[in-house]
Every structure is written in C-alpha cells, then in structure tokens.
Design a protein around this motif. Sequence first.
Motif, short mmCIF file in Angstrom:
data_model
loop_
_atom_site.label_atom_id
_atom_site.label_comp_id
_atom_site.label_asym_id
_atom_site.label_seq_id
_atom_site.Cartn_x
_atom_site.Cartn_y
_atom_site.Cartn_z
N THR A 135 8.96 8.84 12.28
CA THR A 135 9.11 8.16 11.34
C THR A 135 9.86 7.22 11.65
O THR A 135 10.90 7.66 13.23
CB THR A 135 9.33 8.76 9.95
OG1 THR A 135 9.72 7.82 8.83
CG2 THR A 135 10.65 9.52 10.38
N LEU A 140 14.46 13.29 8.87
CA LEU A 140 13.17 14.00 8.81
C LEU A 140 13.36 15.85 9.00
O LEU A 140 14.41 16.04 9.99
CB LEU A 140 12.76 13.66 10.51
CG LEU A 140 11.19 14.64 11.24
CD1 LEU A 140 10.75 13.76 11.97
CD2 LEU A 140 11.35 16.13 11.05
N THR A 160 12.52 10.11 14.64
CA THR A 160 12.66 9.44 13.66
C THR A 160 13.95 8.57 15.30
O THR A 160 14.25 8.87 15.93
CB THR A 160 13.48 9.94 12.99
OG1 THR A 160 13.45 8.77 11.83
CG2 THR A 160 14.17 11.17 13.36
N MET A 165 17.84 14.86 11.95
CA MET A 165 16.81 15.74 12.36
C MET A 165 17.16 17.35 12.56
O MET A 165 17.14 17.35 12.45
CB MET A 165 16.11 15.12 13.53
CG MET A 165 14.25 16.22 13.85
SD MET A 165 13.82 15.83 15.52
CE MET A 165 13.39 13.76 15.35
#
Length: 280
Positions: A135, A140, A160, A165
């Motif tokens: 993404t 994430l 991401t 994350m």
Amino acid sequence: MRRGRELGIALLGRKKLADVRQILWLDVTITIPVRPGQILHLEHLTSDVPSFKLIVGLEDKVRFRSVRLHSGDAPVTVNSLTATDVDIKTSNFPIKGVLTAKKSAKLVTENSPIEVDITTNGGEFHDPSMIVLDTANNHLDAVVRLESFEPRGLNVQATTSNGPMNVTIPYAAWGSHLSYKGSTSNADATIELPSTFAGTINLEGSKFSSLVSGYTDDPTGRGYKSKMKSPRLNLYQVWYKSEEELDLSRVELRTQNGAAQGLILGADSSWRPQKDRALP
C-alpha cells in the motif's frame, strides 16, 4: 465465456453515464450451500467489479484453489476465507480481515491501510509460501501465522510509505526458513519474530534502530552462537550453530525519517498451530 461446467454471474451496464442520477445501485449476495458437517472444495472464485464494496465470509466450510477479488475505489473486507492462492486488489480504500492462504497471498491497495491476519501452511525451502502486502500513504498492520509443526519456508514482503508498519510472525517451527523484507518512510517500522528465529536481522532507520529480546544467551537451547554489530544506525544480528546456517533466515527492515525496531517474541508467545490442515 463459460467453459465446461463452470457457472458465473455477469453484471453489465454502460461505462459512462451523463447524469449521476442514472447510476444503478446493486446489492449482490452470493450464497454457496454446503451440507452440514462437510467441506466443499471449489476451483476458483473470481470477482472484478470496480467501485463495488466486497465483503467475504465463508468460514472454513468452503475451500478454493484460487481466489481473485479485484475492486477499486471501494473497501474489501474478508471475515473468513480459505484458499491455496489469494489475490486481493483495490484502491483508495482499505483491505481488512482474516484469511488462510496455503501457498500465496497478494494484497494491494493505495492511499489506505492494510489490516490483516493471514495463516499459511508454508512451503518447501526452495519454494516457500509468498505473502505480499503493498500500500502507500497509510499504515500497514499484519500478522502472518505459519501453521505447521514441521520446518517450512515463508517469504513475506511488506511495503508502504508515509505510514507506520507493524508485522508479526508469532510462530515458526525450529529450522524454518523465514525471509522478510519491509520498507516504509516518514514513520516507524516494527517486525516481531518468533523465539525460534535463527538468522540475520538487518534494521535500518534514519532515527534509530533497536533489537529487543528477552534472551541474553542462546534462545534455541541447541548450542547456537550470536554475533551482533551496530554500524551507525543499522543493527545486524546472527544466530548460528555452523557457518552453513548463517543464511538460514533473513530479515531486512528499512524506513526513512523513522525508527526501525525488531522484537524477538518470548518462547511463551500465546499462538501455536492447532493442527496441520490439508488445504486444497
């Protein structure tokens, strides 16, 4: 085009409408009947419907060889799904849920979060299970569960940007081959690894990097040795018993304008495989 005994549903309409009031709103429900006490094995489930919100809930009564769920500008929510290979894609909306993918899972969106809990059986060392999470411009969060009591191969890639994350691999049998690559920017990044992890950890953060572990000695109890060095902001650690095991598993986690942290979970980590399931 229908082939053989395949069945399908087609939703047809004009691509461009002059007036927003002409838009046709549809609520489509697909029900798959299953006899009590049985598991239904099907080949494929495919959906390619832009601007449709997709909600999937099949428990463990239906198992597919492959599942392909593509949307766009709409969310995808998976309450339960079991398949050998899973491919989920949308844009500008989140992908969330719980699923089991025996061989592979690829989840892609943008400008929205990914929040998933994925269980996989793992693969052979030369052909590991592959989990791809991709993404941008959002956070994430993922848990990847390796459901096998035998050593297996697992490859996880998470990407991401402009968002934090957090990825957790709570369990892996002794001797499993784990490969993880994660990257983000302008935010912190964390990877949590099982107590059985033996291999290389490379953390790169432009703020700082740190490895947290409850172990000061060999976590395996099998005579493993440890090497650690911290060049600048990178942190590099290896658990190994022989030189051949230096590349048993490898973790690479990078972030720009953020901190990178690795955490070795304790041996009493709560999750364990319940059983080895033979998926389709």
